[in-house]
Design an enzyme around this catalytic site. Structure first.
Site, PDB file in Angstrom:
ATOM      1  N   ASP A 158      -0.897 -29.014  86.016  1.00 42.42           N
ATOM      2  CA  ASP A 158      -0.492 -29.385  87.368  1.00 42.42           C
ATOM      3  C   ASP A 158       0.983 -29.780  87.320  1.00 42.42           C
ATOM      4  O   ASP A 158       1.517 -30.045  86.237  1.00 42.42           O
ATOM      5  CB  ASP A 158      -1.376 -30.463  88.031  1.00 42.42           C
ATOM      6  CG  ASP A 158      -1.658 -31.697  87.177  1.00 42.42           C
ATOM      7  OD1 ASP A 158      -0.869 -31.990  86.256  1.00 42.42           O
ATOM      8  OD2 ASP A 158      -2.664 -32.373  87.434  1.00 42.42           O
ATOM      9  N   ASN A 195      -6.752 -31.040  71.891  1.00 45.63           N
ATOM     10  CA  ASN A 195      -6.145 -31.043  73.219  1.00 45.63           C
ATOM     11  C   ASN A 195      -5.263 -32.284  73.400  1.00 45.63           C
ATOM     12  O   ASN A 195      -5.661 -33.392  73.022  1.00 45.63           O
ATOM     13  CB  ASN A 195      -7.285 -31.077  74.256  1.00 45.63           C
ATOM     14  CG  ASN A 195      -6.834 -30.786  75.667  1.00 45.63           C
ATOM     15  OD1 ASN A 195      -6.160 -29.788  75.909  1.00 45.63           O
ATOM     16  ND2 ASN A 195      -7.212 -31.645  76.614  1.00 45.63           N
ATOM     17  N   GLU A 247      -5.996 -36.306  72.874  1.00 43.70           N
ATOM     18  CA  GLU A 247      -4.951 -37.338  73.001  1.00 43.70           C
ATOM     19  C   GLU A 247      -4.920 -38.357  71.858  1.00 43.70           C
ATOM     20  O   GLU A 247      -5.079 -39.562  72.091  1.00 43.70           O
ATOM     21  CB  GLU A 247      -5.107 -38.072  74.339  1.00 43.70           C
ATOM     22  CG  GLU A 247      -4.998 -37.156  75.539  1.00 43.70           C
ATOM     23  CD  GLU A 247      -5.102 -37.907  76.877  1.00 43.70           C
ATOM     24  OE1 GLU A 247      -5.476 -39.099  76.868  1.00 43.70           O
ATOM     25  OE2 GLU A 247      -4.813 -37.286  77.907  1.00 43.70           O
ATOM     26  N   HIS A 259       0.521 -31.219  82.050  1.00 44.22           N
ATOM     27  CA  HIS A 259       0.766 -32.065  83.219  1.00 44.22           C
ATOM     28  C   HIS A 259       2.276 -32.239  83.360  1.00 44.22           C
ATOM     29  O   HIS A 259       2.880 -33.069  82.681  1.00 44.22           O
ATOM     30  CB  HIS A 259       0.101 -33.433  83.050  1.00 44.22           C
ATOM     31  CG  HIS A 259      -1.395 -33.372  83.000  1.00 44.22           C
ATOM     32  ND1 HIS A 259      -2.149 -32.951  84.067  1.00 44.22           N
ATOM     33  CD2 HIS A 259      -2.266 -33.658  82.007  1.00 44.22           C
ATOM     34  CE1 HIS A 259      -3.436 -32.995  83.742  1.00 44.22           C
ATOM     35  NE2 HIS A 259      -3.529 -33.416  82.496  1.00 44.22           N
ATOM     36  N   GLU A 275      -4.890 -28.188  81.406  1.00 44.31           N
ATOM     37  CA  GLU A 275      -4.994 -29.116  82.545  1.00 44.31           C
ATOM     38  C   GLU A 275      -3.742 -29.038  83.414  1.00 44.31           C
ATOM     39  O   GLU A 275      -3.185 -30.068  83.823  1.00 44.31           O
ATOM     40  CB  GLU A 275      -5.171 -30.552  82.048  1.00 44.31           C
ATOM     41  CG  GLU A 275      -6.315 -30.742  81.073  1.00 44.31           C
ATOM     42  CD  GLU A 275      -6.504 -32.184  80.621  1.00 44.31           C
ATOM     43  OE1 GLU A 275      -5.928 -33.103  81.249  1.00 44.31           O
ATOM     44  OE2 GLU A 275      -7.236 -32.387  79.636  1.00 44.31           O
TER      45      GLU A 275
HETATM   46  C1  XIL Z   1      -8.987 -37.491  84.526  1.00 43.44           C
HETATM   47  C2  XIL Z   1      -9.797 -37.045  85.735  1.00 43.44           C
HETATM   48  O1  XIL Z   1      -9.073 -36.068  86.424  1.00 43.44           O
HETATM   49  C3  XIL Z   1     -10.073 -38.225  86.635  1.00 43.44           C
HETATM   50  O2  XIL Z   1     -10.978 -37.863  87.676  1.00 43.44           O
HETATM   51  C4  XIL Z   1     -10.687 -39.377  85.831  1.00 43.44           C
HETATM   52  O3  XIL Z   1     -10.871 -40.517  86.650  1.00 43.44           O
HETATM   53  C5  XIL Z   1      -9.809 -39.719  84.642  1.00 43.44           C
HETATM   54  O4  XIL Z   1      -9.604 -38.561  83.850  1.00 43.44           O
HETATM   55  N1  XIL Z   1      -6.172 -36.001  80.537  1.00 43.44           N
HETATM   56  C6  XIL Z   1      -7.468 -35.585  80.335  1.00 43.44           C
HETATM   57  C7  XIL Z   1      -8.439 -35.581  81.475  1.00 43.44           C
HETATM   58  O5  XIL Z   1      -7.785 -35.094  79.246  1.00 43.44           O
HETATM   59  O6  XIL Z   1      -9.756 -35.812  81.059  1.00 43.44           O
HETATM   60  C8  XIL Z   1      -8.048 -36.586  82.523  1.00 43.44           C
HETATM   61  O7  XIL Z   1      -8.913 -36.399  83.628  1.00 43.44           O
HETATM   62  C9  XIL Z   1      -6.596 -36.393  82.921  1.00 43.44           C
HETATM   63  C10 XIL Z   1      -5.694 -36.614  81.737  1.00 43.44           C
END
Ligand code: XIL
Length: 381
Positions: A284, A214, A170, A253, A282
């Site tokens: 969802d 990422n 990020e 996401h 990741e």
């Molecule tokens: C999130 C986790 O899911 C949570 O449990 C934590 O409190 C915060 O981080 N992008 C990412 C992940 O790269 O590491 C994040 O994970 C979600 C967004």
């Protein structure tokens, strides 16, 4: 919700160790023979060499239903928080690898690979580090040395056990045009070159791990494709300079209110055409829900949009040969980070709050069955 769990890790460790210890006792014999159900996601994806993954909170593995889904359905796991700097070095100079080690052992017992997440990120840094930088006791030269040590020690600790590392996470802005965020914690102190350095340090510590950049919204999810364009230009430049970067991970996401990013396949293919692997890291698909406990979508159409977008995202990965893994960010609505971070939203995963498979899960099975007869074999890694 998840945040509070982060602070219970110390307490959870013993219970987790006990519960997994039981499983681990019988593991060596079982591990070699571990056979996922033939209609599981991991088994259906295997013929084309695609790995289906999930983020895991090792604490949740004490629950039998949860543990069974992790081992049966997924062939790669990512620790949701347990490899982040805040967790592995809560006190300066004192490492705690216990929860991450436990997940790595679980993965090895169940024929799974591991995605390491994440070495260089502005979030979930230890308090001692951010406080030291803020009050001036850690200057930029020392910060750089601390980061070098962190990357080297962590990658070395897990050497040979990590398939893909999310080295940097990020760094790009959400604006149009996008670029490396000058206000990012790391960039503001150490300059943009620090990202390439992190890749070099990670590569030196484990030359066989696949090293990923990422980020979210780098598959056209922003509508303008500005962020994808910026990341594409940057990785192209990095490759040209010989920086050891092997892949790009699109977090994936999605939110039903924004519709499906139609550029996704083309964006993934464009990274791949640079000679990179790609992954959805990741995934969802969230939507508005009645409450965080039951997570019933408030708009009936969302019950169709959610599995539709999930399926389209998997299909984008399937369409690009270099897409070697598709990871969901948790598989149960009850464990998902979404309700705690996006007010009023949920229903974002493949299983409901009772860990029963949702339509999105069934669509995944169908997509993978079709892919087994049509999608290209993934490259060996
Ligand atoms: C999130 C986790 O899911 C949570 O449990 C934590 O409190 C915060 O981080 N992008 C990412 C992940 O790269 O590491 C994040 O994970 C979600 C967004």
């Amino acid at each position: 919700m998840k945040l509070s769990r982060l602070f219970t890790f110390g307490v959870a460790t013993l219970a987790t160790a006990v519960a997994l210890g039981t499983a681990a006792g019988a593991a060596p014999a079982r591990a070699a023979h571990f056979q996922p159900p033939p209609d599981s996601l991991r088994a259906l994806a295997a013929p084309i060499g695609l790995r289906i993954g999930t983020a895991v909170t090792p604490f949740d593995l004490v629950t039998a239903d949860y543990q069974k889904i992790v081992s049966d359905q997924f062939s790669v796991v990512t620790p949701e928080n347990e490899m982040k700097w805040q967790v592995v070095e809560p006190t300066q100079g004192t490492y705690d690898w216990s929860d991450a080690d436990r997940l790595v052992a679980f993965a090895q017992q169940h024929g799974q690979l591991v995605r390491g997440h994440t070495l260089l990120w502005h979030n979930q840094l230890p308090d001692w580090l951010t406080t030291g930088v803020a009050n001036g006791t850690i200057d930029n030269a020392e910060l750089r040395d601390l980061l070098h040590k962190h990357v080297t020690d962590e990658v070395t600790h897990f050497k040979g056990k990590i398939w893909q590392w999310d080295v940097a996470n990020e760094f790009f802005t959400d604006s149009n045009p996008s670029g490396i965020n000058p206000n990012d914690f790391w960039i503001s102190h150490l300059g943009t070159g620090i990202i390439a350095d992190a890749f070099r340090w990670a590569h030196a510590a484990d030359p066989h791990a696949l090293l990923f950049y990422n980020d979210y919204n780098i598959g056209g999810e922003d509508g303008s494709n500005a962020k994808a364009d910026a990341v594409y230009g940057w990785v192209q430049q990095m490759r040209g300079q010989g920086v050891p970067i092997n892949g790009v991970g699109d977090q994936g996401h999605l939110d039903t209110q924004f519709g499906f990013p139609t550029q996704l396949t083309a964006d993934l293919q464009r990274y791949a055409d640079l000679g990179l692997k790609v992954a959805i890291t990741e995934a969802d698909v969230r939507t508005f829900v009645n409450n965080a406990t039951d997570q019933v979508p408030t708009d009936h159409l969302a019950t169709f949009a959610q599995p539709y977008e999930f399926s389209k995202m998997l299909q984008a990965c399937l369409a690009v040969r270099a897409c070697i893994s598709f990871t969901v960010w948790g598989f149960g609505d009850g464990e998902s980070w979404i309700p705690g971070f996006f007010t009023g939203e949920g229903y974002a995963t493949l299983y409901d709050v009772n860990l029963a498979p949702k339509p999105a899960y069934v669509d995944f099975q169908e997509d993978l069955k079709v892919a087994a007869h049509g999608a290209q074999q993934r490259p060996r890694t």
